[in-house]
Design a protein around this motif. Sequence first.
Motif, PDB file in Angstrom:
ATOM      1  N   PRO A 277       0.806  -1.230   0.000  1.00 48.04           N
ATOM      2  CA  PRO A 277       0.000   0.000   0.000  1.00 48.04           C
ATOM      3  C   PRO A 277       0.831   1.268   0.000  1.00 48.04           C
ATOM      4  N   VAL A 278       2.014   1.232   0.599  1.00 51.41           N
ATOM      5  CA  VAL A 278       2.873   2.412   0.551  1.00 51.41           C
ATOM      6  C   VAL A 278       3.265   2.707  -0.897  1.00 51.41           C
ATOM      7  N   LEU A 279       3.648   1.671  -1.641  1.00 55.63           N
ATOM      8  CA  LEU A 279       3.986   1.874  -3.051  1.00 55.63           C
ATOM      9  C   LEU A 279       2.763   2.291  -3.863  1.00 55.63           C
ATOM     10  N   GLN A 280       1.619   1.718  -3.561  1.00 51.88           N
ATOM     11  CA  GLN A 280       0.411   2.099  -4.300  1.00 51.88           C
ATOM     12  C   GLN A 280       0.062   3.561  -4.062  1.00 51.88           C
ATOM     13  N   GLN A 281       0.204   4.024  -2.833  1.00 49.97           N
ATOM     14  CA  GLN A 281      -0.057   5.430  -2.552  1.00 49.97           C
ATOM     15  C   GLN A 281       0.997   6.313  -3.205  1.00 49.97           C
ATOM     16  N   ALA A 282       2.253   5.853  -3.217  1.00 41.77           N
ATOM     17  CA  ALA A 282       3.297   6.609  -3.898  1.00 41.77           C
ATOM     18  C   ALA A 282       2.986   6.743  -5.384  1.00 41.77           C
ATOM     19  N   LEU A 283       2.465   5.664  -5.975  1.00 37.80           N
ATOM     20  CA  LEU A 283       2.114   5.715  -7.394  1.00 37.80           C
ATOM     21  C   LEU A 283       0.958   6.690  -7.630  1.00 37.80           C
ATOM     22  N   SER A 284      -0.004   6.689  -6.726  1.00 38.68           N
ATOM     23  CA  SER A 284      -1.134   7.603  -6.894  1.00 38.68           C
ATOM     24  C   SER A 284      -0.697   9.058  -6.765  1.00 38.68           C
ATOM     25  N   GLY A 285       0.402   9.304  -6.046  1.00 43.25           N
ATOM     26  CA  GLY A 285       0.905  10.661  -5.906  1.00 43.25           C
ATOM     27  C   GLY A 285       1.945  11.050  -6.925  1.00 43.25           C
ATOM     28  N   ALA A 286       2.367  10.107  -7.765  1.00 42.58           N
ATOM     29  CA  ALA A 286       3.399  10.404  -8.766  1.00 42.58           C
ATOM     30  C   ALA A 286       2.771  11.125  -9.957  1.00 42.58           C
ATOM     31  N   THR A 287       3.452  12.151 -10.434  1.00 40.28           N
ATOM     32  CA  THR A 287       2.922  12.917 -11.562  1.00 40.28           C
ATOM     33  C   THR A 287       3.835  12.894 -12.779  1.00 40.28           C
ATOM     34  N   SER A 288       5.147  12.892 -12.556  1.00 44.30           N
ATOM     35  CA  SER A 288       6.050  12.901 -13.706  1.00 44.30           C
ATOM     36  C   SER A 288       6.123  11.514 -14.319  1.00 44.30           C
ATOM     37  N   PRO A 289       6.374  11.407 -15.617  1.00 39.94           N
ATOM     38  CA  PRO A 289       6.554  10.075 -16.230  1.00 39.94           C
ATOM     39  C   PRO A 289       7.643   9.264 -15.546  1.00 39.94           C
ATOM     40  N   GLY A 290       8.707   9.948 -15.101  1.00 44.77           N
ATOM     41  CA  GLY A 290       9.783   9.222 -14.438  1.00 44.77           C
ATOM     42  C   GLY A 290       9.333   8.565 -13.157  1.00 44.77           C
ATOM     43  N   ASP A 291       8.597   9.302 -12.330  1.00 44.28           N
ATOM     44  CA  ASP A 291       8.131   8.727 -11.072  1.00 44.28           C
ATOM     45  C   ASP A 291       7.087   7.640 -11.299  1.00 44.28           C
ATOM     46  N   VAL A 292       6.192   7.851 -12.255  1.00 44.79           N
ATOM     47  CA  VAL A 292       5.187   6.830 -12.545  1.00 44.79           C
ATOM     48  C   VAL A 292       5.874   5.541 -13.000  1.00 44.79           C
ATOM     49  N   ALA A 293       6.827   5.665 -13.923  1.00 48.11           N
ATOM     50  CA  ALA A 293       7.526   4.478 -14.420  1.00 48.11           C
ATOM     51  C   ALA A 293       8.275   3.779 -13.302  1.00 48.11           C
TER      52      ALA A 293
END
Length: 517
Positions: A277-293
């Motif tokens: 869930p920590v990673l899932q929340q991090a993904l939901s907060g990622a905005t740049s293509p780099g962070d999403v990838a």
Amino acid sequence: MPGPCHTDEHSAAAGPDGPALHDSEAPTATGARPCEATGAKPSKATGSESSEATGSEESAPHTRDERVTAVRRVAAAGRRWRSFQVGGSAVLLAMALTGGAIAVGADRAPVSGPAASSAVDPGVLGNGTLDASIAAIQAHLRTQPKDSGSWATLGLAYVEQARTKGDPSRYPQADKALSRSLTLAPDNDQALAGRAALAAARHHFADALTYADQALRQNPYSERALSSRIDALVELGRYAEASQAAETADARKPGVPVFTRYAYVHELRGDVATARPVLQQALSGATSPGDVAYVATQLGQLAWNQGDYKTALTYYARALAADDTYLPALEGRARAQAASGERAAAIRGMEAVVSRCPLPGPLVELGELYEARGSAGDRARARRQYDLVNAWTALARANGVNADLDTALAAADHGDRAAALRAARAEWARRHTVHTADALAWALHVNGCDQEALSYARQATATGYRNAVFRYHRGMIELATGHRAAGRASLASALELNPGFSPLGAAQARTALEAAK
């Protein structure tokens, strides 16, 4: 002359069972993922360089409250992250938060160790923009050679370039640039954090910790230094301290680089229920293509390690939708395809990865995929991949990289077994982690030293980390030492956890398990 099972002075001092890991609650990662763009928030330094820099070119017990708190922290910081806008050339110059070792499938496979999220778009790094940015910094420094910040940025850029291209010859250039920065501005935290990143990239983790601590004395909120400190402690096997460092970093500088490390520290002690869930929340907060990838790839790796290939492929697809050139996602997808029975697609994918980034992990995986396929010429194709591992290791060592773990892991199965054991013993003398314990156990096993190997195999699996390779190695060693019931249980556990953990190892585990009935 001593035989392969001879214990040198390092292991002799440890006693017959070998020294214990520093902490029992969490195994280590093997560091930065090869060819992975990993970075902090953008540096404010801009510019270029002078002639010198141009160079030659089942989770563990954990309370519900802790999990909820962790997720809430990520969610809150994610909201702040969404509002953060990065512009101009600073985005292109944000450099790596290295995660350390380039291990051959030793970490939470498919790609190799924890690393920070990239504030640099991996697509930018892959399409030559990093090269262009380095050229711009070099040009600036030719006219402004006393700009210490740009020297530090250049050094970090070289570290990133070495990793994204699999080219360790860039490390000496990074060393020179960072030295120049520190000469111009002694104790500047940007260059000290760069030193930590460079030391970790070279697998000099004690030095990485020293530099990270020095940087934090100058700037306690340095995201690069906070992240490098976690990485170094993990790679040194100091897991309790790494967990505390992750908590400190989360309190001081919450963001994607810290969240991914926070999750990884929990995964290492088997606490997948917090990591996911920590990673899932991090993904939901990622905005740049780099962070999403980056974060989507971490989730793919977590799913792959649990044998959930469908979920892994879904996350890799999301990563590649953000950046279709992102190498860790391409490598992870190929491994998940292989485990799902899509061998042809897996081979094509891994061939594409090694053509861009010929590092030990993907080279060994591709070689084993060729061997598993067994078509005409595949044995020779596989041997070429293993020979390239040897070539990379020689190049890495020539440029100051400690490559003993890479040697131990690759050579034990596909090279000089005696050399694998020497390398594994040398690495264990430096650091006691679950990965070095596993590497030493397996090197001892393939050299016929199973009694000595058993204690290390037990240490490698004693911390809760859910790693099918470790369980497979332990099972084979248990069978070889006459512990048939334990060996069957370990092999069955490996195959239940991740039935496609290796193109060759999984089949060997099934064969051994059947024979031991």
